[in-house]
Motif scaffolding. Structure first.
Motif, PDB file in Angstrom:
ATOM      1  N   ALA A  10       8.275  -3.648 -22.810  1.00 22.83           N
ATOM      2  CA  ALA A  10       9.097  -4.653 -23.490  1.00 22.83           C
ATOM      3  C   ALA A  10       9.374  -5.850 -22.577  1.00 22.83           C
ATOM      4  O   ALA A  10       9.898  -6.863 -23.031  1.00 22.83           O
ATOM      5  N   ARG A  11       9.051  -5.710 -21.296  1.00 23.45           N
ATOM      6  CA  ARG A  11       9.306  -6.746 -20.290  1.00 23.45           C
ATOM      7  C   ARG A  11      10.793  -7.115 -20.242  1.00 23.45           C
ATOM      8  O   ARG A  11      11.197  -8.263 -20.338  1.00 23.45           O
ATOM      9  N   VAL A  12      11.588  -6.048 -20.112  1.00 19.81           N
ATOM     10  CA  VAL A  12      13.035  -6.195 -20.098  1.00 19.81           C
ATOM     11  C   VAL A  12      13.599  -5.312 -18.992  1.00 19.81           C
ATOM     12  O   VAL A  12      13.101  -4.218 -18.768  1.00 19.81           O
ATOM     13  N   ALA A  13      14.622  -5.815 -18.304  1.00 20.58           N
ATOM     14  CA  ALA A  13      15.382  -4.971 -17.384  1.00 20.58           C
ATOM     15  C   ALA A  13      16.824  -4.938 -17.868  1.00 20.58           C
ATOM     16  O   ALA A  13      17.371  -5.982 -18.236  1.00 20.58           O
ATOM     17  N   ILE A  14      17.401  -3.749 -17.880  1.00 20.76           N
ATOM     18  CA  ILE A  14      18.809  -3.607 -18.244  1.00 20.76           C
ATOM     19  C   ILE A  14      19.546  -3.298 -16.949  1.00 20.76           C
ATOM     20  O   ILE A  14      19.252  -2.290 -16.295  1.00 20.76           O
ATOM     21  N   VAL A  15      20.457  -4.176 -16.584  1.00 16.77           N
ATOM     22  CA  VAL A  15      21.131  -4.008 -15.296  1.00 16.77           C
ATOM     23  C   VAL A  15      22.630  -4.146 -15.449  1.00 16.77           C
ATOM     24  O   VAL A  15      23.132  -4.748 -16.402  1.00 16.77           O
ATOM     25  N   GLN A  16      23.336  -3.603 -14.471  1.00 13.78           N
ATOM     26  CA  GLN A  16      24.787  -3.806 -14.420  1.00 13.78           C
ATOM     27  C   GLN A  16      25.069  -5.152 -13.737  1.00 13.78           C
ATOM     28  O   GLN A  16      24.226  -5.660 -12.994  1.00 13.78           O
ATOM     29  N   PRO A  17      26.237  -5.705 -13.992  1.00 11.12           N
ATOM     30  CA  PRO A  17      26.472  -7.085 -13.542  1.00 11.12           C
ATOM     31  C   PRO A  17      26.528  -7.262 -12.029  1.00 11.12           C
ATOM     32  O   PRO A  17      26.288  -8.357 -11.538  1.00 11.12           O
ATOM     33  N   GLY A  18      26.813  -6.181 -11.290  1.00 12.10           N
ATOM     34  CA  GLY A  18      26.899  -6.311  -9.833  1.00 12.10           C
ATOM     35  C   GLY A  18      25.557  -6.210  -9.132  1.00 12.10           C
ATOM     36  O   GLY A  18      25.490  -6.268  -7.903  1.00 12.10           O
ATOM     37  N   ARG A  52       0.351  -5.406 -24.261  1.00 11.08           N
ATOM     38  CA  ARG A  52      -0.438  -5.333 -23.035  1.00 11.08           C
ATOM     39  C   ARG A  52      -0.728  -6.743 -22.518  1.00 11.08           C
ATOM     40  O   ARG A  52      -0.552  -7.043 -21.356  1.00 11.08           O
ATOM     41  N   TRP A  53      -1.157  -7.606 -23.429  1.00 13.98           N
ATOM     42  CA  TRP A  53      -1.491  -8.974 -23.010  1.00 13.98           C
ATOM     43  C   TRP A  53      -0.260  -9.732 -22.514  1.00 13.98           C
ATOM     44  O   TRP A  53      -0.333 -10.494 -21.565  1.00 13.98           O
ATOM     45  N   ALA A  54       0.865  -9.502 -23.193  1.00 14.70           N
ATOM     46  CA  ALA A  54       2.072 -10.250 -22.813  1.00 14.70           C
ATOM     47  C   ALA A  54       2.566  -9.867 -21.430  1.00 14.70           C
ATOM     48  O   ALA A  54       3.295 -10.617 -20.793  1.00 14.70           O
ATOM     49  N   SER A  55       2.188  -8.675 -20.962  1.00 12.90           N
ATOM     50  CA  SER A  55       2.621  -8.245 -19.628  1.00 12.90           C
ATOM     51  C   SER A  55       1.726  -8.802 -18.536  1.00 12.90           C
ATOM     52  O   SER A  55       1.946  -8.553 -17.363  1.00 12.90           O
ATOM     53  N   GLN A  56       0.678  -9.483 -18.941  1.00 11.90           N
ATOM     54  CA  GLN A  56      -0.252 -10.031 -17.958  1.00 11.90           C
ATOM     55  C   GLN A  56      -0.140 -11.555 -17.933  1.00 11.90           C
ATOM     56  O   GLN A  56       0.270 -12.155 -18.917  1.00 11.90           O
ATOM     57  N   PRO A  57      -0.529 -12.154 -16.810  1.00 12.20           N
ATOM     58  CA  PRO A  57      -0.449 -13.613 -16.736  1.00 12.20           C
ATOM     59  C   PRO A  57      -1.557 -14.288 -17.554  1.00 12.20           C
ATOM     60  O   PRO A  57      -2.493 -14.835 -17.010  1.00 12.20           O
ATOM     61  N   SER A  62      20.450 -10.046 -28.191  1.00 10.07           N
ATOM     62  CA  SER A  62      19.689  -8.885 -28.630  1.00 10.07           C
ATOM     63  C   SER A  62      18.379  -8.846 -27.873  1.00 10.07           C
ATOM     64  O   SER A  62      17.893  -9.872 -27.395  1.00 10.07           O
ATOM     65  N   GLU A  63      17.795  -7.650 -27.801  1.00  9.43           N
ATOM     66  CA  GLU A  63      16.444  -7.587 -27.245  1.00  9.43           C
ATOM     67  C   GLU A  63      15.402  -7.986 -28.283  1.00  9.43           C
ATOM     68  O   GLU A  63      14.232  -8.157 -27.973  1.00  9.43           O
ATOM     69  N   ALA A  64      15.857  -8.149 -29.524  1.00 10.57           N
ATOM     70  CA  ALA A  64      15.033  -8.833 -30.527  1.00 10.57           C
ATOM     71  C   ALA A  64      15.102 -10.321 -30.181  1.00 10.57           C
ATOM     72  O   ALA A  64      15.935 -10.733 -29.393  1.00 10.57           O
ATOM     73  N   PRO A  65      14.256 -11.150 -30.784  1.00 14.08           N
ATOM     74  CA  PRO A  65      14.242 -12.563 -30.364  1.00 14.08           C
ATOM     75  C   PRO A  65      15.526 -13.326 -30.682  1.00 14.08           C
ATOM     76  O   PRO A  65      15.778 -14.356 -30.073  1.00 14.08           O
ATOM     77  N   ASP A  66      16.324 -12.859 -31.606  1.00 13.81           N
ATOM     78  CA  ASP A  66      17.594 -13.533 -31.881  1.00 13.81           C
ATOM     79  C   ASP A  66      18.558 -12.540 -32.501  1.00 13.81           C
ATOM     80  O   ASP A  66      18.202 -11.394 -32.751  1.00 13.81           O
ATOM     81  N   ALA A  67      19.778 -12.973 -32.723  1.00 16.98           N
ATOM     82  CA  ALA A  67      20.803 -12.126 -33.329  1.00 16.98           C
ATOM     83  C   ALA A  67      21.384 -12.902 -34.502  1.00 16.98           C
ATOM     84  O   ALA A  67      21.327 -14.132 -34.520  1.00 16.98           O
ATOM     85  N   PRO A  68      21.943 -12.210 -35.498  1.00 18.18           N
ATOM     86  CA  PRO A  68      22.485 -12.945 -36.642  1.00 18.18           C
ATOM     87  C   PRO A  68      23.726 -13.750 -36.263  1.00 18.18           C
ATOM     88  O   PRO A  68      24.422 -13.414 -35.308  1.00 18.18           O
TER      89      PRO A  68
END
Lengths: 347, 478
Positions: free
Chosen positions: B98-106, A190-195, B175-181
């Motif tokens: 998750a503050r992520v968007a999954i989009v197609q390249p176009g 929740r916090w990370a989604s806010q400024p 990865s949507e994790a912070p890193d990948a192996p």
């Protein structure tokens, strides 16, 4: 100071087909598979090559003490924003980048690789090569210097590197709250989604620690929103350096997952960082079970500290990606003499 | 073509000249080449089959997004397939938690921030062509924008790529994790100019929208003084959300075009933006104004509201089309330099204006040292074009000499391939070729771009690139 001694040594080793173990202060010998080969000590090649605070870039040789780099930055009101762990007084600049590890602030400021701007390397044929540079925007050629970050010295000797640096935050304050893991995860998201000026989060055993860094006004606003009790003695250094009691257990797993992953149902104690994206597990759980749980959650597990590494330190790679790894290793180090097996046993 | 028709509908395989003509160039119109075939797949499986078919026949493939690139990176192969990703226009998922968007390249760059806005989030990299350029192209070029000093480049804001190798093998990096192996292949793929893989899906990081933002317009009676003011802001421990410079010829061109309200008396203006909470912004604006005043700012205006802030930026973002109106053609350079060398490089550019008798307004991502000098010329005059090319080559080589780079964000493509010979030594170029071979052993994916052959470098000096005018003059840039 020239790279000639390194080049001669590597050329000679390549000719003889003898493995070299690239090593700075040896503070991260525990990390990765068992180091093997003749030691090539990088510490003589030391010194800050250039640092101008207004350029936001520092360039140093691999053998430079990491503490020394941080001290000079601090004198100028700046820092390495990714807060790298040292794991010992002898940590070097080159070792820090080769290991590619980042500390508490990485979730908000970015990880080590995000700050790499350029590198001079000696490859497995003893060639001195330069990539990237000292400027923040640079798209000429493939981004080899970032590829080298975290490569554990398997692709080349990182002789010199340039990192982007940032001003130290004006204010810093840590809050302590009490809540179970599930609620802590939800709160951190929740916090990370806010400024909010979040600069670190950690949860362990019912306690949630939140650090705020930035302008005084922003930190004050953050405290009002988050609540909790301000702490004088913050745990960040102990977590970064793994001197916190939690980390004394062995084996220790580092599990990287998307921050929204549900609590991992694994036996043993956990310590969470990076808003829930980094989950440390202290447990003698079967490697297969840990790796499966990490993979199901969309991440991967590293056997970070352990006496028995027979289960493999790093998560296995998909076949195509593994082929690319072997190909890159061969492109940089055709004879396979640089830290062989340190990352994956097959190269 | 028959191989493609086996699995693509007729409308997705273009080969008549009238159909393939629109694909003959990207934003760098001086390089033109009709592709043998244009393929417009709609599904990942079709992309895979296009690649497999090309691999089986040994035919080159060049991927393309919106074709707004300025370095000829999407110049088609005359003997191969132009793989247009234009139909991959779907935003697959926005995950606000998750503050992520999954989009197609176009998907166009600006669309990502539009779909994220209802959740209070945005996608940070904002190249000025963002209304048209696609995220796939941004990944290929590691695009920046006017806010990248604070928020980073495409590299810093892309979490995961999915796509295919040139042989059609599926591959996922990051990865949507912070890193990948393993090795950071994501860092290698971003900015690789379509040379290593074809991207079919991109996961990008979204950030919380700042609550407020204000921009200071500061005037200087001397360009170098403005450069020193930039250093002073950073020395004060401030990382502005945006920090841009324009010299007088650039502000004059812009003012006629968009009436942004720039100070036309100033030798240079700085646009210096702060974002954050209202309290933070007030505090930072006050500190920045004190530093700028100290550094010799003759006048300062702070945007009073969002409309004024956007108007100040509209001039900067419209600099290229504005210059396009005062000259038949313009050639945009993209060198990056250490900021402290700015005065020296600007004096060098001024000397080149005299030497080649061509005008050259400057716009500058001052915060990150990325220069966009714009040489004005008339492409109908072969002689003038030739002078422009020599001018540009000298400036790019000067950037290398002062410790910078020939390209900050536009890529090498076809355009700057000769200057790569200046920036890199043969051993380094050879390693680039080795990396390329690891991903593409036969050199079928976007062949001949970005990395010159050693033979070409040996030739450089005798042969030069042919032309330089930009397409889409109407688009805001950088």
């Amino acid at each position: 100071m020239t790279l000639e001694p390194f080049q001669t040594r590597i050329r000679d080793a390549a000719q003889r087909g003898v493995a070299l173990r690239l090593r700075g202060g040896g503070t991260k010998d525990f990390y990765g598979n068992e180091p093997r080969g003749e030691v090539l000590d990088t510490r003589a090649y030391a010194g800050i090559v250039s640092y101008e605070p207004t350029e936001l870039v520092i360039t140093a040789r691999c053998g430079t003490s990491l503490s020394e780099v941080e001290r000079i930055l601090e004198e100028n009101g700046q820092c390495l924003p990714f807060e790298p762990p040292h794991f010992g007084a002898g940590a070097t600049f080159g070792g820090c980048i080769a290991a590619g590890l980042s500390g508490p602030r990485a979730a908000s400021a970015g990880a080590l690789r995000d700050f790499v701007l350029g590198a001079r390397i000696v490859d497995g044929r003893g060639r001195a090569l330069g990539f990237g540079g000292q400027v923040i925007k640079n798209v000429a050629g493939y981004d080899v210097s970032r590829l080298l970050a975290g490569s554990l010295g398997t692709l080349g000797l990182l002789a010199e590197a340039s990192l982007k640096v940032l001003p130290r935050p004006a204010e810093q304050l840590t809050l302590r709250l009490e809540m179970p893991q599930e609620r802590a995860l939800e709160a951190m998201q929740r916090w990370a989604s806010q400024p909010l000026p979040l600069s670190a989060t950690a949860w362990h055993d019912g306690e949630l620690f939140v650090r705020l860094s930035g302008a005084a006004a922003a930190v004050r606003a953050g405290v009002a929103k988050i609540g909790g009790e301000p702490l004088d003695a913050a745990p960040w250094l102990a977590i970064r350096e793994q001197s916190h009691a939690f980390f004394s257990a062995s084996p220790l797993w580092r599990i990287a997952v998307p921050p929204v992953a549900a609590p991992l149902a694994l036996p043993g104690a956990q310590l969470l960082e990076w808003g829930g994206a980094l989950r440390w597990l202290a447990a003698a759980a079967p490697a297969g079970a840990v790796r499966d749980a990490a993979q199901r959650a969309g991440g991967h597990a590293t056997l970070f500290r352990a006496r028995d590494k027979s289960a493999g330190v790093f998560a296995p790679l998909a076949p195509t990606v593994a082929r690319l790894h072997r190909g890159l290793k061969a492109a940089f180090d055709p004879v396979g003499i640089l830290n062989p097996g340190r990352m994956y046993p097959e190269f | 073509m028959n191989a493609l028709r086996a699995f693509l509908p007729a409308r997705a395989v273009l080969h008549e000249e009238e159909d393939t003509r629109p694909y003959e160039c990207d934003g760098l119109t001086a390089y033109r080449q009709l592709p043998m075939v244009v393929a417009l797949p709609e599904t990942e499986e079709q992309v895979q089959r296009v690649l497999q078919a090309c691999a089986a026949l040994g035919v080159p493939v060049v991927p393309r997004g919106a074709g707004t690139g300025l370095s000829g990176g999407a110049l088609p192969p005359g003997d191969g397939v132009l793989l247009s990703m234009a139909k991959f226009m779907r935003v697959l998922r926005v995950d606000p938690r998750a503050r992520v968007a999954i989009v197609q390249p176009g998907v166009r760059n600006a669309v990502i921030s539009e779909v994220a806005a209802p959740f209070g989030l945005f996608y940070a990299p904002d190249p000025s062509s963002q209304i048209a350029c696609t995220i796939g192209g941004n990944v290929s070029e590691n695009s920046g924008g006017v806010h990248c000093l604070k928020y980073g480049l495409t590299l810093h804001n892309v979490l995961r790529l999915r796509g295919y190798t040139v042989e059609g093998e599926p591959i996922e990096l990051g990865s949507e994790a912070p890193d990948a192996p393993g090795y950071d292949l994501l860092a290698l793929a971003v900015g690789s100019e379509g040379m290593l893989m074809v991207v079919t899906e991109v996961a990008v990081k979204l950030l919380p929208l700042p609550q407020s933002a204000r921009v200071i317009m500061a005037s200087f009676d001397d360009v170098e003084k403005a450069g020193q003011a930039v250093a002073a802001v950073i020395a004060a421990g401030i990382i502005p959300a945006g920090l841009e410079m324009m010299d007088r010829p650039a502000t004059h061109a812009v003012e006629q075009f968009v009436a942004a309200g720039y100070d036309l008396q100033a030798a240079a203006i700085l646009l210096c933006e702060s974002d954050g909470t209202p309290e933070e912004v007030d505090d930072e604006v006050a500190r920045m104004m004190a530093v700028l005043a100290q550094a010799g700012a003759a006048r300062m205006t702070v945007s009073r509201d969002e409309a004024e802030r956007l108007r100040f930026w509209s001039g900067r973002k419209a600099a290229f089309p504005a210059v396009g109106r005062i000259s038949p053609d313009y050639y945009c350079m993209d060198g990056t330099i250490p900021r402290k060398r700015l005065g020296e490089v600007l004096r060098f550019i001024a000397a080149m204006e005299k030497k080649y008798d061509l005008r050259c307004p400057n716009v500058f991502h001052a915060g990150d040292g990325n220069l966009h000098p714009l040489i004005l010329f008339d492409a109908n005059s072969a002689e003038e074009l030739h002078r422009t090319e020599l001018f540009a080559a000298e400036v790019l080589e000067k950037c290398v000499e002062v410790g910078g780079t020939i390209t900050g964000e536009h890529g090498v493509g076809m355009e700057k391939i000769n200057q790569m010979c200046v920036q890199f030594r043969p051993d380094e170029l050879e390693l680039f070729h080795s990396i390329k071979r690891v991903f593409d052993a036969r050199g079928l994916l976007n062949p001949g771009k970005a990395v010159p052959t050693l033979a070409r470098c040996a030739e450089y000096g005798r042969t030069r690139g042919r032309g330089v005018a930009a397409a889409h003059p109407e688009l805001p840039r950088f």
